[in-house]
Design a protein around this motif. Structure first.
Motif, mmCIF file in Angstrom:
data_model
loop_
_atom_site.group_PDB
_atom_site.id
_atom_site.type_symbol
_atom_site.label_atom_id
_atom_site.label_comp_id
_atom_site.label_asym_id
_atom_site.label_seq_id
_atom_site.Cartn_x
_atom_site.Cartn_y
_atom_site.Cartn_z
ATOM 1 N N LEU A 1 9.170 -5.025 -22.707
ATOM 2 C CA LEU A 1 9.912 -6.122 -22.083
ATOM 3 C C LEU A 1 9.015 -7.296 -21.729
ATOM 4 C CD1 LEU A 1 12.275 -4.065 -19.745
ATOM 5 C CD2 LEU A 1 12.569 -4.675 -22.142
ATOM 6 N N THR B 1 5.951 -7.486 -20.521
ATOM 7 C CA THR B 1 4.868 -7.369 -19.539
ATOM 8 C C THR B 1 3.526 -7.293 -20.245
ATOM 9 O OG1 THR B 1 5.183 -4.979 -19.495
ATOM 10 C CG2 THR B 1 6.303 -6.247 -17.804
ATOM 11 N N ARG C 1 5.800 -2.494 -11.333
ATOM 12 C CA ARG C 1 6.154 -3.144 -12.598
ATOM 13 C C ARG C 1 6.640 -2.121 -13.620
ATOM 14 N NH1 ARG C 1 5.121 -7.833 -12.778
ATOM 15 N NH2 ARG C 1 3.026 -7.954 -11.911
ATOM 16 N N ALA D 1 10.371 -2.025 -15.370
ATOM 17 C CA ALA D 1 10.571 -1.981 -16.818
ATOM 18 C C ALA D 1 11.366 -0.744 -17.225
ATOM 19 C CB ALA D 1 9.227 -2.014 -17.537
ATOM 20 N N THR E 1 14.990 -1.133 -16.381
ATOM 21 C CA THR E 1 15.674 -2.175 -17.135
ATOM 22 C C THR E 1 15.861 -1.804 -18.605
ATOM 23 O OG1 THR E 1 14.661 -3.798 -15.663
ATOM 24 C CG2 THR E 1 15.629 -4.644 -17.677
ATOM 25 N N GLY F 1 9.889 -11.399 -18.174
ATOM 26 C CA GLY F 1 8.792 -10.547 -18.588
ATOM 27 C C GLY F 1 7.801 -11.263 -19.480
ATOM 28 N N LEU G 1 9.482 -8.204 -13.518
ATOM 29 C CA LEU G 1 8.909 -7.732 -14.778
ATOM 30 C C LEU G 1 7.607 -8.419 -15.138
ATOM 31 C CD1 LEU G 1 12.038 -7.359 -17.101
ATOM 32 C CD2 LEU G 1 10.691 -5.555 -16.044
#
Length: 534
Positions: A295, A297, A341, A345, A348, A376, A383
């Protein structure tokens, strides 16, 4: 005092070595490779503004000129524009997209002239021994030998030997996502603008429809990433070329533009988090401590924050004797941020990647999903945004004079112009990473007058005396303004740029208490101090 041993010569390990050297701490970097990185155009990194600034301070290289700061970001779903972000001086800061080998080579070049750092190439770690006074590491290879150090930092990647030798578990999920990657020189319709295209119309619907991102690099080069369907299907050169041609034709109204394919690969995203980031005098950082990247990151960006957090704490222990609470706070702060984090993720992913269900008929669902993905990729929100250490064990208790400003305690400070002790105007960010606490007085109008006219007037003498009396080296700076801070307020900032507190006026006792808490509290008399002789 013995140097800090750093295992791993990737960007995180090299950054940690430079950060320690800037704070007068010697280091030995154990590099299992030959000491250089081969160019891989398809292996790139995205850095937030503050981590880019950190690397530019350390290397003296304008990295932004060797990468691309995106002019904007566009999110598409089929043929519909879901969101657009423009980056300009008045808006949010643009991320920097740069090839990783350029970044690594800049760090290596900076170390060439650094007398406090030694890089030992062809040195593969195979043993670690600890005792109360230090740590010893053994390497094999052409330079195989025993190395004596005060502390050891494992920055040696996902398969970390340091982590395995310390018997630290690394639980998580394997192959959370897979992406086919290609770097190619081509002319696309969005100059210097990154693109996220979900469910492109030339792909069939269903789980294979996926998404593709296009991120610009210098000299007309683009990195393209295609989200692959679940499974372990082999991505053959023929399949990848078909993806390239299909995508370019889809973006160019049916005809494939001329392109030059430079590099390809398959990027597999894992989500893992080490159970412990400290084992006595041994620490983990970067991919050795955590893996994340789904996503949007950015794992390397988090690894650089690990190095920034750890460096000033190791430097304080190296110069002033070990303070266990301060050293323990590295794991408490950084692991909590990365864990949050990863949780965001993982929570999500099923929503964004799952098929079917009511989400397809819920108004606005697709747009909110694209907003999450955009956050992200752009380093915003849960994110992607930089983590805060609000729950840190180093946070001071309740202070009567504490006031709210736009930066919450524990969050990274804003980069404002300040006057340094020598009277020069600099950016606040330029004073970070030197191991000193920063005390910033907000004094509107101070920039109009020469420093000699106000340095001995008003609250300055009392504040200067309070700064001199702090339990750790500190630098006094003056700013004409800071977001949300009233005149004559005083900010205390950690060496890694996170706000400790904002006080109303000059309060020496409370400033001292906040500084002492930032160092882990008062050091008990008789505590062990020192890391062993050479």
């Amino acid at each position: 005092m013995d140097p800090v041993i750093i295992v791993g010569a990737g960007p995180v390990g090299l950054t940690l070595a430079l950060l320690l050297a800037r704070q007068d701490v010697p280091a030995v970097v154990l590099d299992e490779g030959p000491g250089k990185d081969e160019p891989r155009p398809a292996r790139t990194v995205v850095l937030r503004e503050d981590t880019t600034a950190l690397l530019e301070r350390l290397t003296g290289v304008a990295l932004a000129e060797q990468g691309v700061r995106w002019a904007g970001w566009r999110s598409l779903r089929r043929k519909q524009v879901m969101s657009e972000v423009a980056f300009d001086e008045a808006g949010p800061a643009a991320p920097l997209h740069i090839a990783q080998h350029i970044l690594t080579n800049a760090l290596r070049a900076a170390l060439v002239d650094e007398p406090l750092v030694r890089v030992a190439v062809d040195s593969r770690l195979d043993a670690i021994e600890q005792e109360s006074s230090g740590v010893t590491a053994h390497t094999r290879g052409t330079g195989g030998t025993w190395w004596r150090g005060s502390y050891l930092a494992g920055c040696d990647g996902p398969r970390s030997t340091v982590r395995k030798l310390q018997d630290i578990r690394f639980p998580g999920r394997t192959a959370v996502e897979r992406h086919a990657v290609a770097a190619l020189r081509v002319e696309l319709p969005w100059e210097d603008r990154a693109l996220l295209h979900r469910m492109p119309p030339w792909r069939q619907s269903g789980p294979s429809a996926g998404e593709v991102t296009a991120r610009p690099l210098p000299d007309g080069v683009w990195r393209l990433d295609w989200l692959l369907p679940p499974g372990k299907d082999l991505v053959t050169p023929e399949v990848l070329l078909a993806r390239v041609r299909e995508t370019l034709a889809g973006w160019s109204d049916g005809s494939t533009p001329v392109y030059d394919l430079l590099d390809t690969g398959v990027h597999t995203v894992h989500h893992r988090l080490a159970r412990r980031w400290r084992a006595g005098r041994v620490f983990l950082a970067g991919d050795a401590a955590h893996l994340l990247g789904a996503l949007g990151t950015q794992g390397l960006d988090e690894g650089l924050r690990d190095a920034d957090n750890l460096a000033w704490k190791l430097a304080a222990a190296w110069h002033h004797g070990p303070h266990e609470a301060l050293l323990d706070s590295y794991q408490a702060e950084r692991r909590a941020v990365v864990a949050a984090r990863l949780r965001a993720a993982d929570q999500t992913l099923p929503v964004l990647r799952g098929g079917g269900g009511l989400r397809h008929i819920v108004p606005g669902a697709a747009r909110s999903h694209d907003a999450l993905l955009t956050d992200g990729h752009l380093g915003r929100g849960a994110l992607g945004g930089p983590g805060s250490y609000a729950g840190s064990p180093l946070a001071p208790g309740r202070l009567e004079a504490e006031i709210p400003v736009d930066t919450p305690p524990g969050a990274p400070v804003a980069d404002v112009r300040v006057t340094a002790e020598d009277g020069s105007f600099v950016r606040l960010r330029d004073r970070l990473g030197r191991g000193a606490l920063l005390v910033v007085l907000i004094a509107p109008g101070a920039g109009v007058w020469d420093r000699r006219h106000w340095v001995s007037a008003g609250v300055m003498p009392r504040l200067a005396a309070a700064v001199t009396a702090l339990p750790h080296p500190a630098e006094l700076l003056v700013a004409e303004s800071y977001p949300g801070a009233p005149a004559h307020s005083v900010l205390l900032v950690r060496p890694d740029g996170h706000l400790v507190t904002a006080l109303s006026g000059v309060r020496p006792a409370e400033l001292y208490a906040a500084a002492e808490a930032t160092l882990g509290g008062a050091v008990k008399e008789g505590a062990e101090t020192g890391s062993g002789a050479r």
